[in-house]
Design a protein around this motif. Structure first.
Motif, PDB file in Angstrom:
ATOM      1  N   GLY A  22      -5.408  10.850   5.489  1.00  0.00           N
ATOM      2  CA  GLY A  22      -5.671   9.977   6.308  1.00  0.00           C
ATOM      3  C   GLY A  22      -4.907   8.883   6.302  1.00  0.00           C
ATOM      4  N   TYR A  23      -4.858   8.026   7.296  1.00  0.00           N
ATOM      5  CA  TYR A  23      -4.059   6.589   7.663  1.00  0.00           C
ATOM      6  C   TYR A  23      -4.909   5.676   8.390  1.00  0.00           C
ATOM      7  N   TYR A  24      -6.206   5.778   8.745  1.00  0.00           N
ATOM      8  CA  TYR A  24      -6.979   5.032   9.591  1.00  0.00           C
ATOM      9  C   TYR A  24      -7.691   3.729   8.510  1.00  0.00           C
ATOM     10  N   ASN A  25      -6.942   3.308   7.818  1.00  0.00           N
ATOM     11  CA  ASN A  25      -7.480   2.274   6.830  1.00  0.00           C
ATOM     12  C   ASN A  25      -7.210   0.890   7.315  1.00  0.00           C
ATOM     13  N   GLU A  26      -8.301   0.037   7.440  1.00  0.00           N
ATOM     14  CA  GLU A  26      -8.127  -1.275   7.749  1.00  0.00           C
ATOM     15  C   GLU A  26      -7.389  -2.010   6.794  1.00  0.00           C
ATOM     16  N   GLY A  27      -7.546  -1.758   5.363  1.00  0.00           N
ATOM     17  CA  GLY A  27      -6.895  -2.277   4.283  1.00  0.00           C
ATOM     18  C   GLY A  27      -5.557  -2.323   4.298  1.00  0.00           C
ATOM     19  N   TRP A  28      -4.947  -1.192   5.023  1.00  0.00           N
ATOM     20  CA  TRP A  28      -3.433  -0.965   4.996  1.00  0.00           C
ATOM     21  C   TRP A  28      -2.843  -2.062   6.039  1.00  0.00           C
ATOM     22  N   GLY A  72      -1.248  -4.947   6.702  1.00  0.00           N
ATOM     23  CA  GLY A  72      -0.474  -6.032   6.159  1.00  0.00           C
ATOM     24  C   GLY A  72       0.275  -5.306   5.064  1.00  0.00           C
ATOM     25  N   PRO A  73      -0.251  -4.802   3.864  1.00  0.00           N
ATOM     26  CA  PRO A  73       0.584  -4.245   2.769  1.00  0.00           C
ATOM     27  C   PRO A  73       1.280  -3.043   3.374  1.00  0.00           C
ATOM     28  N   PHE A  74       1.034  -2.323   4.233  1.00  0.00           N
ATOM     29  CA  PHE A  74       1.516  -0.849   4.814  1.00  0.00           C
ATOM     30  C   PHE A  74       1.829  -1.039   6.369  1.00  0.00           C
ATOM     31  N   PHE A  75       0.994  -1.316   7.224  1.00  0.00           N
ATOM     32  CA  PHE A  75       1.165  -1.444   8.395  1.00  0.00           C
ATOM     33  C   PHE A  75       1.447  -3.025   8.840  1.00  0.00           C
ATOM     34  N   PRO A  76       2.551  -3.215   9.820  1.00  0.00           N
ATOM     35  CA  PRO A  76       2.719  -4.517  10.162  1.00  0.00           C
ATOM     36  C   PRO A  76       1.534  -5.060  10.845  1.00  0.00           C
ATOM     37  N   PRO A  77       1.349  -6.285  10.522  1.00  0.00           N
ATOM     38  CA  PRO A  77      -0.021  -7.080  10.840  1.00  0.00           C
ATOM     39  C   PRO A  77      -0.283  -6.966  12.492  1.00  0.00           C
ATOM     40  N   ALA A  78       0.722  -7.116  13.067  1.00  0.00           N
ATOM     41  CA  ALA A  78       0.498  -7.097  14.650  1.00  0.00           C
ATOM     42  C   ALA A  78       0.625  -5.731  15.097  1.00  0.00           C
ATOM     43  N   ASN A  98      -5.322   9.924  -1.963  1.00  0.00           N
ATOM     44  CA  ASN A  98      -6.247   8.825  -1.153  1.00  0.00           C
ATOM     45  C   ASN A  98      -6.559   7.775  -1.987  1.00  0.00           C
ATOM     46  N   ASN A  99      -7.098   6.579  -1.282  1.00  0.00           N
ATOM     47  CA  ASN A  99      -7.284   5.389  -1.820  1.00  0.00           C
ATOM     48  C   ASN A  99      -8.425   5.485  -3.241  1.00  0.00           C
ATOM     49  N   ASP A 100      -9.105   6.505  -3.488  1.00  0.00           N
ATOM     50  CA  ASP A 100     -10.046   6.383  -4.233  1.00  0.00           C
ATOM     51  C   ASP A 100      -9.327   6.829  -5.821  1.00  0.00           C
ATOM     52  N   LEU A 101      -8.113   7.264  -5.710  1.00  0.00           N
ATOM     53  CA  LEU A 101      -7.521   7.562  -6.880  1.00  0.00           C
ATOM     54  C   LEU A 101      -7.008   6.502  -7.754  1.00  0.00           C
ATOM     55  N   ALA A 102      -6.488   5.218  -6.907  1.00  0.00           N
ATOM     56  CA  ALA A 102      -6.094   4.233  -7.603  1.00  0.00           C
ATOM     57  C   ALA A 102      -6.342   2.824  -6.860  1.00  0.00           C
ATOM     58  N   GLY A 103      -6.706   2.963  -5.618  1.00  0.00           N
ATOM     59  CA  GLY A 103      -6.772   1.893  -4.774  1.00  0.00           C
ATOM     60  C   GLY A 103      -5.999   1.647  -3.393  1.00  0.00           C
ATOM     61  N   HIS A 104      -4.918   2.044  -3.570  1.00  0.00           N
ATOM     62  CA  HIS A 104      -3.991   2.088  -2.265  1.00  0.00           C
ATOM     63  C   HIS A 104      -3.108   3.259  -2.348  1.00  0.00           C
ATOM     64  N   ALA A 105      -3.535   4.191  -1.430  1.00  0.00           N
ATOM     65  CA  ALA A 105      -2.662   5.508  -1.333  1.00  0.00           C
ATOM     66  C   ALA A 105      -1.216   5.439  -1.293  1.00  0.00           C
TER      67      ALA A 105
END
Length: 269
Positions: free
Chosen positions: A9-15, A17-23, A229-236
């Motif tokens: 998956g990719y629809y993670n709000e926490g991404w 900023g660190p992965f997806f451009p904020p805007a 996924n994120n559950d492995l270490a926090g940020h896939a």
């Protein structure tokens, strides 16, 4: 050996900023993701079977080299007896054909309460699958891990998923049953409260998995599909890049999204 690396998956709000451009609008997240990785496991299809319109919309956002792996709808595997899965599987697969060459693997995940006593039902299902689509199956019941089941999967060229699951250590077995291997590095669901950064260095675990998969595929499989996924270490995304470095896979250079700095007034008025 060819490595296909992606996230579940990719629809993670926490991404954001660190992965997806904020805007960047969420409608363009998939397109951005496809500039970094060459495959993805679509998990939202487990909760809602997609129609042809949605499949085409996804496909149009990624390059020709990209591949979608699709988790089968829960109505097939969880909400009805496995003996009734044949017709619902046919209906689920029909719109997926709109992916055309961008369709990678269709993943079946059987629930923990489904054990080898359903062997006959699984045999019927596998025998009904089309041969022009590739399939993988994830077992979450230890009774499935035996030579009889491996022989059944091999006869239909279906890959048995190798998985990092805290409650199912037997899933680490990466014995190949097809001309590809399919690994899901998942950890424990819901173990972290955030998904915007790694919470520890998972390199030792990733090295173990790389060695396990490299051994399993040696001379037997052409491609290794690895999803994290994120559950492995926090940020896939970051963890997947660690694995790519270990496997010697060159990924596009990821540039952290630019921070917009508002320039203050030179003089206060």
């Amino acid at each position: 050996m060819h490595w296909r690396l992606g996230t579940t998956g990719y629809y993670n709000e926490g991404w954001r900023g660190p992965f997806f451009p904020p805007a960047l609008p969420k409608s363009k997240w998939l397109g951005h993701y496809a500039t970094q990785f060459d495959t993805i496991e679509m998990n939202n299809t487990f909760h809602r079977a997609p129609d042809e319109v949605r499949v085409r919309r996804w496909s149009e956002q990624v390059p020709d080299s990209f591949r979608f792996c699709v988790k089968a709808w829960r109505g097939i595997t969880h909400d009805a007896p496995l003996s009734e899965a044949r017709r619902s599987t046919e209906l689920f697969l029909e719109p997926l054909r709109s992916f055309e060459h961008k369709l990678g693997i269709v993943l079946f995940q059987l629930p923990p309460d489904c054990g080898i006593n359903q062997f006959a039902a699984l045999e019927v299902l596998l025998g009904s699958l089309p041969t022009d689509i590739r399939f993988a199956i994830e077992f979450r019941n230890a009774t499935w891990f035996c030579s009889e089941v491996d022989q059944l999967l091999s006869s239909h060229r279906v890959a048995r998923v190798a998985a990092e699951l805290e409650r199912h250590p037997e899933s680490k077995d990466a014995t190949p049953t097809a001309d590809f291997v399919y690994a899901r590095l998942l950890g424990r669901h819901g173990r972290f409260q955030s998904d915007d950064h790694e919470l520890f260095d998972p390199t030792p675990l990733l090295r173990q998995w790389h060695a396990r998969l490299a051994t399993a595929t040696l001379g037997q499989s052409e491609t290794a599909w690895v999803f994290i996924n994120n559950d492995l270490a926090g940020h896939a995304p970051a963890t997947l890049r660690r694995f790519a470095d270990i496997a010697g896979v060159e990924l596009p250079q990821h540039r952290p999204p630019e921070t917009v700095v508002k320039q203050g007034k030179l003089f206060d008025m």
